[in-house]
Enzyme design. Structure first.
Site, PDB file in Angstrom:
ATOM      1  N   SER A   1       1.037  -1.220  -0.004  1.00 55.22           N
ATOM      2  CA  SER A   1      -0.102  -0.193   0.042  1.00 55.22           C
ATOM      3  C   SER A   1       0.918   1.406  -0.053  1.00 55.22           C
ATOM      4  O   SER A   1       0.551   2.140  -0.511  1.00 55.22           O
ATOM      5  CB  SER A   1      -1.014   0.036   1.163  1.00 55.22           C
ATOM      6  OG  SER A   1      -0.267  -0.067   2.424  1.00 55.22           O
TER       7      SER A   1
ATOM      8  N   HIS B   1       8.750   3.116   8.864  1.00 52.36           N
ATOM      9  CA  HIS B   1       8.660   2.406   9.859  1.00 52.36           C
ATOM     10  C   HIS B   1       7.428   2.740  10.712  1.00 52.36           C
ATOM     11  O   HIS B   1       7.071   3.967  11.000  1.00 52.36           O
ATOM     12  CB  HIS B   1       9.830   2.438  11.045  1.00 52.36           C
ATOM     13  CG  HIS B   1       9.682   1.357  11.978  1.00 52.36           C
ATOM     14  ND1 HIS B   1      10.010  -0.058  11.814  1.00 52.36           N
ATOM     15  CD2 HIS B   1       9.242   1.651  13.470  1.00 52.36           C
ATOM     16  CE1 HIS B   1       9.657  -0.555  13.198  1.00 52.36           C
ATOM     17  NE2 HIS B   1       9.339   0.152  14.244  1.00 52.36           N
TER      18      HIS B   1
ATOM     19  N   ILE C   1      19.039  -5.704   3.925  1.00 52.41           N
ATOM     20  CA  ILE C   1      19.830  -5.264   2.615  1.00 52.41           C
ATOM     21  C   ILE C   1      21.024  -5.680   2.683  1.00 52.41           C
ATOM     22  O   ILE C   1      21.597  -5.564   3.722  1.00 52.41           O
ATOM     23  CB  ILE C   1      19.364  -3.906   2.575  1.00 52.41           C
ATOM     24  CG1 ILE C   1      17.957  -3.440   2.670  1.00 52.41           C
ATOM     25  CG2 ILE C   1      20.347  -3.367   1.505  1.00 52.41           C
ATOM     26  CD1 ILE C   1      17.074  -3.960   1.725  1.00 52.41           C
TER      27      ILE C   1
END
Ligand code: GRF
Length: 201
Positions: free
Chosen positions: A16, A112, A96
């Site tokens: 989203s 976050h 990552i």
């Protein structure tokens, strides 16, 4: 005139926030273009959102490679061959690789769903964040956009927005309220980066 900022978005699930970034680019709010959407999860709805907008997609995970270095090298190649200038994590559930953090130092940002440094770190993702906020009896929570470095949820904070905790909130209700705020703050922050109002040095 500068060229639009070339953005890659990494997402593992619903996407989203990816959609909010796609819409903001299309509306001209962000002077940018999403050149690649990456997921570790081939079933991520984020991939469908990207395809709906004719954005290149890449499904990649370490398990498909002989080792971590080969995986990181391929992901980096895919990012660089599209001239990626900014990497936006949007619900990306994998670490990552170090090689990519080094190659894109200060050019990777994350969203976050809490007011970091509170309610961050390992295990603080998804509904767990909102459960912890409610369990602690907080009167407010919020959203943080930060630079990604080698330490989880640790990098420089670029933007935050407060969201109230209301009587009777369940974790799910609170998550929805925070998510609505995420959909505003992420595009606003990326727009400021693209406009040079936030410098990522
Ligand atoms: C968001 O709450 C984001 O803050 C967190 O993961 C969630 C992703 O949601 N990092 P969506 O996939 O963008 O809907």
């Amino acid at each position: 005139m500068n060229e639009p900022l070339r953005i890659a978005v990494l997402a593992s699930h619903g996407g989203s926030n990816l959609q909010a970034l796609i819409d903001a680019c299309a509306a001209g709010q962000i002077d940018g273009r999403i050149v690649l959407v990456v997921s570790n999860n081939r079933k991520a709805f984020a991939l469908e959102r990207a395809r709906n907008h004719h954005i290149d997609t890449l499904v990649i995970s370490e398990s498909g490679f002989p080792g971590a270095a080969a995986y990181a090298a391929e992901l980096l190649r895919q990012l660089q061959m599209r001239g990626t200038q900014l990497i936006c994590l949007a619900g990306y559930m994998k670490m990552i690789p170090q090689q990519i953090i080094a190659a894109y130092r200060n050019k990777i940002i994350n969203i976050h769903p809490a007011l970091l440094p509170k309610y961050g770190g390992p295990g603080m993702y998804g509904i767990h964040v909102h459960e912890a906020v409610l369990a602690a009896g907080e009167a407010e929570t919020g959203v943080t956009i930060h630079v990604v470095d080698e330490v989880y949820d640790n990098g420089r904070i670029l933007a935050q927005r407060r969201v109230p905790v209301l009587p009777g909130d369940t974790p799910q209700v609170l998550q929805e309220r925070v998510l609505a705020s995420e959909h505003e703050l992420y595009p606003e922050t990326v727009a400021r980066i693209a406009a040079g109002q936030i410098r990522l040095e």
